[in-house]
Scaffold this motif. Sequence first.
Motif, PDB file in Angstrom:
ATOM      1  N   THR A   1      39.251  21.420  89.768  1.00 49.96           N
ATOM      2  CA  THR A   1      38.888  22.701  89.165  1.00 49.96           C
ATOM      3  C   THR A   1      38.977  22.646  87.642  1.00 49.96           C
ATOM      4  O   THR A   1      39.713  21.839  87.073  1.00 49.96           O
ATOM      5  CB  THR A   1      39.793  23.824  89.714  1.00 49.96           C
ATOM      6  OG1 THR A   1      39.272  25.079  89.303  1.00 49.96           O
ATOM      7  CG2 THR A   1      41.225  23.680  89.230  1.00 49.96           C
TER       8      THR A   1
ATOM      9  N   ASP B   1      38.254  21.755  93.420  1.00 50.11           N
ATOM     10  CA  ASP B   1      37.076  22.548  93.731  1.00 50.11           C
ATOM     11  C   ASP B   1      35.935  21.916  92.951  1.00 50.11           C
ATOM     12  O   ASP B   1      36.131  20.876  92.318  1.00 50.11           O
ATOM     13  CB  ASP B   1      37.259  24.072  93.505  1.00 50.11           C
ATOM     14  CG  ASP B   1      37.379  24.510  92.067  1.00 50.11           C
ATOM     15  OD1 ASP B   1      36.737  23.901  91.196  1.00 50.11           O
ATOM     16  OD2 ASP B   1      38.090  25.508  91.821  1.00 50.11           O
TER      17      ASP B   1
ATOM     18  N   CYS C   1      33.203  26.946  94.312  1.00 48.21           N
ATOM     19  CA  CYS C   1      33.062  27.141  92.872  1.00 48.21           C
ATOM     20  C   CYS C   1      32.619  28.574  92.636  1.00 48.21           C
ATOM     21  O   CYS C   1      31.762  29.082  93.343  1.00 48.21           O
ATOM     22  CB  CYS C   1      31.991  26.179  92.357  1.00 48.21           C
ATOM     23  SG  CYS C   1      31.528  26.410  90.648  1.00 48.21           S
TER      24      CYS C   1
ATOM     25  N   LEU D   1      38.925  27.488  96.344  1.00 49.65           N
ATOM     26  CA  LEU D   1      39.039  27.322  94.892  1.00 49.65           C
ATOM     27  C   LEU D   1      40.409  26.759  94.525  1.00 49.65           C
ATOM     28  O   LEU D   1      41.431  27.157  95.086  1.00 49.65           O
ATOM     29  CB  LEU D   1      38.813  28.652  94.167  1.00 49.65           C
ATOM     30  CG  LEU D   1      37.446  29.317  94.359  1.00 49.65           C
ATOM     31  CD1 LEU D   1      37.320  30.533  93.439  1.00 49.65           C
ATOM     32  CD2 LEU D   1      36.297  28.344  94.105  1.00 49.65           C
TER      33      LEU D   1
END
Lengths: 100, 393
Positions: free
Chosen positions: B110, B120, B322, B356
């Motif tokens: 992420t 993610d 996302c 996420l």
Amino acid sequence: MRTDVHKINEQTPHQELTEGLMMFAGGTSKYFCTGEWRTNTPIFHADLCKQCLLCAPVCPDVSIPVKDGKRADFDYDHCKGCGICAKVCPFGAIEMKEGR
Amino acid sequence: MARKDRMSGNEAVAFAIRQVNPDVMPAFPITPSTEIPQMVSTYIANGEMDTEFIPVESEHSSMSAAIGAEAAGARSLTATSSAGLALMWEELLLAASNRMPLALTLVNRTLSGPININCDHSDGMGARDTGWIQIYAENNQEAYDNFIQAYPIAEHEGVHLPIMICQDGFITSHAVENIELLEDETVKAFVGEYEPEEYLLNPGKPIAVGPYSVTNYAMEAKKNQEIALENAKDVILEVAEKFEKISGRKYGLFEEYRTEDADYIMLLIGSAAGTAKQAVDDLRKKGKKVGVIKLRVFRPFPAKELAEALKNCKAVAIMDRCESYNGNGGPLGSEVTAGLFRNKVMIEAVNYIYGLAGRDFTVEDVYDIFAELEDAIVNGKEVEQYQYVGLRK
């Protein structure tokens, strides 16, 4: 992929441009007349010049041609008129004029 | 011939890099991709490969150096994750516009914030419009196989574009699973030597790479780049076909799992496909007509092929790992629904945001999503078209 880039111009269709606009030649920047951008122009007064050659190496555009240890008049095709040469000249042999 | 082993996703990609033995690898460490350059430099130190490893001071530099090496005539690559990819952003676009067929192994993590190191797809999706080819893996085997196919795709004369080989951070990169490895000679023969037609360190044949382009040229150059990306679609399939011959493993633009007669399909990317397939097997036993499409190639985006694959189902759950902060859904949701519309496939298409920053995605989540799709079709229940999975409310 290697093509004669001198045949490419602003009318060339996209299919005939080189990949990533790669240039297949050396020294091609001389074909790009950056002098067109000039808003101020240096004027060379040969009678005041002592040929000290302080001006030539400070020119960012290599627009002061030097031959046999002597400078000649400006290369106006590439001079952008920045005025550094005029500032560096100790003899007032380079004068800046407004316009091209 | 093939050798069975067990490896993490990072080990698998590092092993593939050793087998391909590219010329130059500039890299800067970032979790969870750090192990890849670390393992490659160990291979180099042990004399098992002779790639020139450049320890650089940032990802901005690693991508710049990779582009420089590639322009000079070397086969180059780098590895990164998350903020590292974000720092490369400017160079990513240059790699593509200068038509450099270099590789990047992305371990999806992420993007901040809130700052978090888990998986993610926000890093890869953030780079979706940079002109790179993007191929995503479900597991270590696919990450390995995709990397071996990377250079034959990128270096193809009709393509000449950079390629991103993506795997899910930690879930794939650090989990150890069984894997089938090819022999070194098989990989070397498949990938071949890099012999660029034009490159900087080529005495007597001067070139300039990435020159300034005035307005009268830039638009044409961008169109040519777009055509190259479109060409990549066929090349990816050709390379996959050749790869099947050496490995026995079949790859396409996406994988269709039990979708033939499916009324409800879940479309997703990456490691969560394993979870979705398990849930589909469970639901099939109960007589539910459900299936999974796992997207492998996100760039070039196979909009037409996906529309064709989805046209006979009643509803699709489009899963985005996302958030894209456009107020209307995730990136996959936006692109798939646009693709369906353009191809005049009018089915129920619900966009779910899941997993996420490493949030678990379970078979129960998949059961619930299929139940919701069925409820919408059978009972006409109105379903929120853009929603979060497993959000505490």
